[in-house]
Motif scaffolding. Sequence first.
Motif, PDB file in Angstrom:
ATOM      1  N   GLU A 123      15.019  26.045  19.169  1.00  0.00           N
ATOM      2  CA  GLU A 123      16.082  26.224  20.149  1.00  0.00           C
ATOM      3  C   GLU A 123      15.867  27.552  20.862  1.00  0.00           C
ATOM      4  O   GLU A 123      15.263  28.474  20.302  1.00  0.00           O
ATOM      5  N   PRO A 124      16.367  27.688  22.111  1.00  0.00           N
ATOM      6  CA  PRO A 124      16.279  28.985  22.793  1.00  0.00           C
ATOM      7  C   PRO A 124      16.922  30.074  21.940  1.00  0.00           C
ATOM      8  O   PRO A 124      17.983  29.874  21.350  1.00  0.00           O
ATOM      9  N   GLY A 125      16.239  31.205  21.841  1.00  0.00           N
ATOM     10  CA  GLY A 125      16.730  32.312  21.030  1.00  0.00           C
ATOM     11  C   GLY A 125      16.063  32.403  19.667  1.00  0.00           C
ATOM     12  O   GLY A 125      16.137  33.445  19.006  1.00  0.00           O
ATOM     13  N   ASP A 126      15.391  31.317  19.235  1.00  0.00           N
ATOM     14  CA  ASP A 126      14.699  31.344  17.942  1.00  0.00           C
ATOM     15  C   ASP A 126      13.514  32.302  17.979  1.00  0.00           C
ATOM     16  O   ASP A 126      12.831  32.437  19.002  1.00  0.00           O
ATOM     17  N   ILE A 127      13.261  32.957  16.854  1.00  0.00           N
ATOM     18  CA  ILE A 127      12.060  33.766  16.684  1.00  0.00           C
ATOM     19  C   ILE A 127      11.078  32.938  15.860  1.00  0.00           C
ATOM     20  O   ILE A 127      11.383  32.527  14.740  1.00  0.00           O
ATOM     21  N   VAL A 176       7.282  35.620  18.447  1.00  0.00           N
ATOM     22  CA  VAL A 176       7.752  35.408  19.815  1.00  0.00           C
ATOM     23  C   VAL A 176       9.164  34.849  19.798  1.00  0.00           C
ATOM     24  O   VAL A 176       9.588  34.207  18.833  1.00  0.00           O
ATOM     25  N   LYS A 177       9.868  35.104  20.882  1.00  0.00           N
ATOM     26  CA  LYS A 177      11.222  34.571  21.043  1.00  0.00           C
ATOM     27  C   LYS A 177      11.182  33.407  22.021  1.00  0.00           C
ATOM     28  O   LYS A 177      10.577  33.498  23.094  1.00  0.00           O
ATOM     29  N   VAL A 178      11.818  32.303  21.654  1.00  0.00           N
ATOM     30  CA  VAL A 178      11.887  31.137  22.541  1.00  0.00           C
ATOM     31  C   VAL A 178      12.876  31.438  23.658  1.00  0.00           C
ATOM     32  O   VAL A 178      14.060  31.696  23.408  1.00  0.00           O
ATOM     33  N   MET A 179      12.398  31.398  24.904  1.00  0.00           N
ATOM     34  CA  MET A 179      13.237  31.727  26.052  1.00  0.00           C
ATOM     35  C   MET A 179      13.768  30.465  26.748  1.00  0.00           C
ATOM     36  O   MET A 179      14.943  30.386  27.091  1.00  0.00           O
ATOM     37  N   GLU A 180      12.890  29.500  26.978  1.00  0.00           N
ATOM     38  CA  GLU A 180      13.292  28.257  27.674  1.00  0.00           C
ATOM     39  C   GLU A 180      12.544  27.075  27.061  1.00  0.00           C
ATOM     40  O   GLU A 180      11.415  27.216  26.597  1.00  0.00           O
ATOM     41  N   GLU A 194      10.301  40.206  23.850  1.00  0.00           N
ATOM     42  CA  GLU A 194      11.707  40.032  23.485  1.00  0.00           C
ATOM     43  C   GLU A 194      11.898  39.921  21.977  1.00  0.00           C
ATOM     44  O   GLU A 194      12.988  40.199  21.464  1.00  0.00           O
ATOM     45  N   ALA A 195      10.851  39.526  21.260  1.00  0.00           N
ATOM     46  CA  ALA A 195      10.951  39.445  19.800  1.00  0.00           C
ATOM     47  C   ALA A 195      10.815  40.824  19.156  1.00  0.00           C
ATOM     48  O   ALA A 195      11.231  41.029  18.015  1.00  0.00           O
ATOM     49  N   GLU A 196      10.250  41.779  19.885  1.00  0.00           N
ATOM     50  CA  GLU A 196      10.045  43.141  19.365  1.00  0.00           C
ATOM     51  C   GLU A 196      11.341  43.932  19.290  1.00  0.00           C
ATOM     52  O   GLU A 196      11.570  44.688  18.360  1.00  0.00           O
TER      53      GLU A 196
END
Length: 273
Positions: A123-127, A176-180, A194-196
């Motif tokens: 889902e968006p927002g997941d690392i 990494v962070k899921v953005m879209e 964004e995950a950092e």
Amino acid sequence: MAAENLAQVLIEGFDPSKVRATEVDENWKKVFGAYQNQTILQAPIIGIEKQLGKQCAVVSVGSIRGYIPMELTGVETIRQLRSMTGQPVLFKVLNYDRDAGIFTASRKAAVEQAASITLKRIEPGDIIVAVVSHVNQTQVRADIGGIEVKIPIEDISYGWIDDLTEKVKPGDHLRVKVMEIDKENTRVKVSSKEAEGNPWPLCAGRYLKGNEYVGTVSGVREYGVFINLEPGVDSLSRHLKFQDVKKGDRVLVRVLETDVKKQQIRSRITRVL
């Protein structure tokens, strides 16, 4: 003779529990299990061979060789296939020949199955973790479970990156962070930066106007010199009039301006250490 066949021979005192399965037996169990249950295996491409007039990627499960016809690899050119040699790939076993000690497989089918599973789980927002497959100076290509993602240099990390090939290598595991997510077209946008976690605005209080700090030259461009002050934080200075600096030089800089909104620090080199 395979261990499972020993039980069919009349041997006085024979105890099946005391017979160790050979490594070959264990590897065939993996192949059989993957074929029967339609599960995915993974192994590096160890070669390229021509079989029945077709170019095939060669993988191995122990001493058992597997052949993936090029049209089932998911790549279109032999050059692309060569670039994958030595790298682990996913595959599904299509059929096998125990007597010949070989099996045939499809990477394309495995990638499609893995992608469908991935799209259901993220889902968006997941690392999540992305494994790097290719790197050039400005972009990283990586896999997140059957889905290739492209991460531009500006989304790799905060701060200045002069050359991505110096920072990231094939095989690296990036958080990494899921953005879209575009499920219809099987596309996912991710960001390693964004995950950092953003060092701004907290870092601004550590670099005050008029004060001087030690940093390392992280890049030299026509319009100025980038100096890394801490992970994710670089300042931009003008070139020195009478001395050149190069990447890796340690320098002392005076802060001229800290712009929290633009997340920028302007500085002037006062000394080359």
